[in-house]
Design an enzyme around this catalytic site. Structure first.
Site, PDB file in Angstrom:
ATOM      1  N   GLU A 139       0.859  -1.187   0.000  1.00 26.62           N
ATOM      2  CA  GLU A 139       0.000   0.000   0.000  1.00 26.62           C
ATOM      3  C   GLU A 139       0.891   1.231   0.000  1.00 26.62           C
ATOM      4  O   GLU A 139       1.677   1.430   0.921  1.00 26.62           O
ATOM      5  CB  GLU A 139      -0.881   0.052   1.239  1.00 26.62           C
ATOM      6  CG  GLU A 139      -2.151  -0.742   1.116  1.00 26.62           C
ATOM      7  CD  GLU A 139      -2.027  -2.070   1.808  1.00 26.62           C
ATOM      8  OE1 GLU A 139      -1.702  -2.090   2.988  1.00 26.62           O
ATOM      9  OE2 GLU A 139      -2.238  -3.107   1.152  1.00 26.62           O
ATOM     10  N   ASP A 181      -5.116   8.231  11.384  1.00 25.04           N
ATOM     11  CA  ASP A 181      -3.749   7.813  11.660  1.00 25.04           C
ATOM     12  C   ASP A 181      -3.217   8.314  12.991  1.00 25.04           C
ATOM     13  O   ASP A 181      -3.504   9.423  13.415  1.00 25.04           O
ATOM     14  CB  ASP A 181      -2.827   8.289  10.537  1.00 25.04           C
ATOM     15  CG  ASP A 181      -3.036   7.464   9.271  1.00 25.04           C
ATOM     16  OD1 ASP A 181      -2.855   6.231   9.353  1.00 25.04           O
ATOM     17  OD2 ASP A 181      -3.416   8.038   8.242  1.00 25.04           O
TER      18      ASP A 181
END
Ligand SMILES: Cc1ncc(COP(=O)(O)O)c(C=O)c1O
Lengths: 256, 393
Positions: A46, A57
């Protein structure tokens, strides 16, 4: 026709996938990191398109995004770096990012570029299922792309089935209710969740992400699923050892 | 054209819920329940009682005699500064805490810029005996120190947001991350008409008490419910949404939205979203936001912490795009002078956010017969240091 992700997932064995932020630690590291990951036996990658406000995140990926943007990474720059990537890299490549940069690039133009490069799928955590089905599915699919959706321990069975129906590659199983980079390890509640979803006999295989950092967490995650994705732990390793640390890192997770 | 939210959570092209799956169960729970719960008789009664007995509503609609004289028009001030805690923010936090209780939540998180929303949230949490965590940008913690002290005294934990520009946008990011990490017991009390659907509509409804009162109050003094103009400053846009709410579908009422130009529109240090923004996604909503051509969200700037935000709520994006609202931008300097002027002419020290709305009178002509209602969203106690330093008082 199967795309590279579907092909890889149909093979025997578990998947080890790595996430990294494009443009980090240095602007031109993208392709060298990809090559090294393939050479060392990683099954899928990814590539993170950095975003100024990465809501899902934790601190490690946030910091890598900030640095990548400071280094001058942009969507156009990343596409330029990846122009010839398929001459040297053949494992499945997924672009992962937040939806706003895609929207500004133009969804259709973005998908076209991905197709031209040989990107196989997209993970856009803040592009919800309803919006995707309503507005974007045809564009993605016309360009051979599949959107990969997330599920969490809180996702209802009904919604998991709905997501399974909309998925064409794999279901991204977020390991626990958290942002990326939690390092507390996995306990029985995690295994129970992996087992529970696995017992649903879904069309799409499941790949676990978030909180996988070493061999132990990788093994727990893949016991009941097809594979696992490592992000923050890989970026931490890059901080310390750089690209030359990749062989050891991969071996520490999955011995040859 | 409708200016209210539709079934899908959109105002025209703006709104929606662009959230990661981790937030889906929480936001969906709210979406399915907010209208049902807030229309229950017991909810309405508790909400109205608290607004009256605890917040001190209705707030006065005050005819500003000397200000009107100076600008040769008829200016009314809707005194949200007289709400308990000193700003309109508490109307929303009362509503959301009652909702959170009914959803069985035992932990509250919030973001804050000026600290007014943080104080209003800490206040209702103290009132209900619920744990409270407030995220606040490091820069705002400095420039709004009195409000940080108030939150602490009220028993809240204040967590500094240290990423990005260390202001409201970053505090909001941190609050959202907290919610992702605490999905079952926690309710996120958003402080403005921003965020994923149903937040913009929910917050607007709680704030709509402002225009509901203006209607009957104006009727008593002007023999009509409708002013010619309704004016408010827009950070995320909650005090504005509340002031406009019951006038949205009455085109004879002109809507003026005032944004922070910071040091000037073209200086690169501004928060005037309608001028500098483009459609994009911020904090779960499709709306106007300040961003680079590459889609990275830009760091805004304003002397006022409450307006220092790179987006506006989707309702305001729609009011702008459809032409229903007139958008003005006011610089730091114009706002500070308007704040000082109101203090001297009317004996009211406004919050710097509010000073932006008041500054339009030096920038724009009105007719002598025009009836203008300015939403005086908050008082200036929290800003004394900024005023003192700015004017060398
Ligand atoms: C007094 C006051 N007015 C206005 C605002 C801006 O917020 P909104 O645009 O949501 O009303 C704030 C925010 O902190 C505030 O404290």
């Amino acid at each position: 026709m199967k795309n590279r992700i579907q092909q890889k997932l149909s093979e025997d064995g578990k998947i080890l996938s790595i996430y990294f932020t494009a443009g980090y630690p240095n602007i031109n590291d993208t392709v060298p990191i990809l090559r090294s990951l393939e050479e060392n036996g990683v099954d899928m990658v990814e590539i993170g398109l950095p975003f100024s406000d990465p809501l899902a995140d934790g601190p490690v990926i946030q910091a890598s995004s900030t640095t990548a943007l400071k280094n001058g990474m942009t969507t156009a720059k990343l596409f330029d770096q990846l122009k010839e990537v398929r001459k040297t890299v053949s494992i499945p490549l997924v672009l992962m990012g937040y939806f706003n940069p895609v929207l500004q690039y133009g969804v259709e133009a973005f998908c076209k570029q991905c197709e031209a490069i040989g990107i196989d799928g997209l993970i856009l955590p803040d592009l919800p299922l309803a919006e995707y089905n309503l507005h974007y599915r045809p564009v993605f699919e016309c360009h051979g792309l599949t959107n990969i959706f997330l599920i969490t321990p809180q996702t209802s069975e009904e919604r998991i089935r709905e997501i399974d129906k909309a998925s064409r590659a794999f279901i991204y199983m977020v390991s626990s209710a958290s942002t990326t980079g939690k390092t507390s390890g996995f306990g029985t509640e995690h295994s129970d969740y992996f087992k529970r979803v696995s017992a649903m006999n879904l069309e799409n295989p499941q790949v676990v992400g978030f909180g996988i950092k070493d061999r132990e967490t990788y093994n727990t995650a893949t016991q009941f699923t097809k594979g696992a994705i490592i992000g923050s732990a890989f970026i931490k390793m890059l901080n310390e050892s750089g690209i030359k640390g990749i062989p050891n890192f991969v071996r520490s997770i999955r011995p040859v | 054209m409708s200016y209210h939210v539709n079934e899908q959570g959109y105002y025209g092209d703006f709104g929606g819920a662009y959230i990661p799956e981790m937030l889906y169960p929480n936001v969906e729970e709210l979406r399915q329940n907010y209208l049902k719960i807030t229309s229950e008789e017991s909810f309405r009664k508790e909400f109205d009682d608290l607004l009256r007995d605890y917040v001190g509503r209705p707030t006065p609609l005050y005819f500003a005699n000397r200000l009107s004289e100076k600008y040769k028009t008829r200016i009314y001030l809707k005194r949200e500064d007289l709400c308990h805690t000193g700003a309109h923010k508490v109307n929303n936090t009362i509503g959301q805490i009652l909702l959170a209780k009914r959803l069985g939540k035992n932990r509250i998180i919030a973001e804050t810029g000026a600290g007014q929303h943080g104080v209003a949230t800490a206040t209702v949490c103290a009132l209900m005996g619920i744990e409270c965590v407030v995220y606040m940008g490091e820069i705002d913690i400095e420039r709004q120190a009195p409000n940080v002290a108030r939150m602490k005294m009220l028993g809240a934990t204040v967590v500094p947001a240290t990423s990005g520009s260390k202001t409201l946008k970053d505090a909001t990011n941190e609050a959202i991350r907290d919610w992702i990490n605490n999905p079952t017991n926690t309710h996120y009390i958003i402080g403005s008409v921003v965020g994923p659907h149903p937040y913009p509509d929910m917050v607007a409804r709680f704030q709509s008490v402002i225009s509901r009162e203006i209607k009957w109050q104006l009727k008593q003094v002007e023999c009509r419910e409708e002013p010619d103009y309704i004016v408010a400053c827009v950070g995320g846009g909650s005090n504005a949404a509340g002031a406009y709410y019951h006038y949205l579908d009455q085109p004879e009422v002109n809507i003026i939205a005032v944004e922070a130009a910071g040091k000037g529109i073209d200086t690169g240090e501004s928060a005037a979203t309608s001028v500098l923004g483009k459609t994009g996604i911020i904090h779960g909503s499709k709306t106007l936001l300040m961003q680079t051509p590459d889609g990275q969200i830009t760091e805004p700037y304003s002397i006022s912490a409450g307006l220092d935000y790179p987006g506006v709520g989707p309702m305001h994006a729609h009011l702008y795009a459809s032409g229903r609202g007139e958008f003005m931008s006011i610089t730091d300097k114009q706002a500070m002078e308007a704040g000082l002027e109101l203090s001297k002419l009317e004996g009211i020290i406004p919050a710097i956010e509010t000073s932006h709305a008041l500054a339009i009178f030096s920038q724009r002509k009105f007719n002598p017969a025009d009836v203008i209602v300015v939403n005086l969203s908050g008082r200036g106690d929290k800003d004394l240091n900024t005023y003192i330093n700015y004017f060398d008082l």
